[in-house]
Design an enzyme around this catalytic site. Structure first.
Site, PDB file in Angstrom:
ATOM      1  N   GLY A  53       1.491  -7.105  -4.458  1.00 34.96           N
ATOM      2  CA  GLY A  53       1.929  -7.071  -3.113  1.00 34.96           C
ATOM      3  C   GLY A  53       1.137  -6.310  -2.087  1.00 34.96           C
ATOM      4  CD  GLU A  95      -1.795 -10.687 -12.580  1.00 34.74           C
ATOM      5  OE1 GLU A  95      -1.766 -10.218 -11.341  1.00 34.74           O
ATOM      6  OE2 GLU A  95      -1.563 -10.349 -13.616  1.00 34.74           O
ATOM      7  CG  ASP A 142       4.363 -10.146  -2.644  1.00 28.11           C
ATOM      8  OD1 ASP A 142       4.969  -9.238  -2.635  1.00 28.11           O
ATOM      9  OD2 ASP A 142       3.597 -10.295  -3.794  1.00 28.11           O
ATOM     10  CG  MET A 146       5.492  -3.748 -11.460  1.00 30.29           C
ATOM     11  SD  MET A 146       6.454  -5.058 -11.921  1.00 30.29           S
ATOM     12  CE  MET A 146       7.461  -4.327 -13.195  1.00 30.29           C
ATOM     13  CD  GLU A 147       1.209  -4.753 -14.006  1.00 34.46           C
ATOM     14  OE1 GLU A 147       2.250  -5.263 -14.341  1.00 34.46           O
ATOM     15  OE2 GLU A 147       0.480  -4.914 -13.072  1.00 34.46           O
TER      16      GLU A 147
END
Length: 230
Positions: A78, A12, A195, A171-172
């Site tokens: 996602g 990223e 996704d 997740m962040e």
């Protein structure tokens, strides 16, 4: 003004590195920080590593050691809303943890009025201006992001959607927003979709991560141009 740009992974952050002029690399807490300028704007960027604690460590270091005035979280996510397609872009209006009991944050530090950390309104306004001036492959959405300590494929998707109705999951983001909130630092997150429910699983994420990271970088650089003009 100095802008901190936090990415979760090396994939990223990679699209940003060739764009940094006068780049200097420093290290702290086992992390590499890339300092320089992008289109004349002073920046410090890095990949923090995946998960809430790693992202929070990186955020606090950017604030305390590098003195950033603004933090942008850029990368991938996602898609949770069924309208989202691969490579669409989501810009956060607010973020929350999907795996933390609500009263942890409302009854204790930082005593939130709700479970949501709001994105900075001026940054949001500037993202609209930035998007109007560039072409994007996917559609752009502004809305809610949620964060937790697991990659969400099919398991858990229904419960999260019922409780939070988010556009994306990662997740962040909420942990970065959390640190920015207590430090009174303007924050926003820009994420491209890798996704979805229709194309779920870690395989789809890995396949689409590189291109999605470039898309998130392009939007972030466009936002930097608006910050410079301001």
């Amino acid at each position: 003004m100095r802008v901190g740009i936090i990415c979760a992974s090396d994939s990223e952050v990679a699209p940003f590195l060739p764009t940094i002029d006068e780049c200097k690399i420093t290290e702290k807490a086992m992390l590499k920080f890339y300092e320089g300028k992008i289109n004349g704007v002073a920046v410090v960027t890095l990949f923090s590593g995946v998960c809430k604690v790693n992202a929070a460590i990186a955020t606090q270091i950017l604030i305390d050691t590098y003195g950033v005035d603004v933090i942008i979280n850029a990368g991938t996510a996602g898609g949770m809303n069924p309208e989202l397609e691969i490579f669409d872009i989501v810009i956060s209006t607010e973020a929350a943890y999907h795996d933390v009991a609500p009263d942890i944050l409302t009854e204790f530090h930082p005593w939130l009025e709700s479970v949501y950390f709001k994105s900075d309104q001026e940054l949001l306004n500037l993202t609209h201006k930035a998007i109007d001036k560039i072409e994007t492959e996917g559609k752009v959405y502004w809305g809610r992001m949620v964060t937790g300590e697991a990659f969400i494929a099919d398991g858990g998707r229904k419960k999260i959607n019922e409780q939070f109705a988010p556009l994306t999951v990662d997740m962040e983001t909420a942990s970065i927003a959390h640190v920015c909130y207590v430090n009174r630092i303007p924050f926003i997150s820009i994420r491209s979709i890798t996704d979805t429910a229709a194309h779920s699983g870690i395989g789809h994420f890995e396949e689409n991560c590189k291109k999605a990271s470039v898309i998130a970088k392009d939007i972030t650089v466009a936002l930097l141009k608006e910050l410079r003009s301001r």
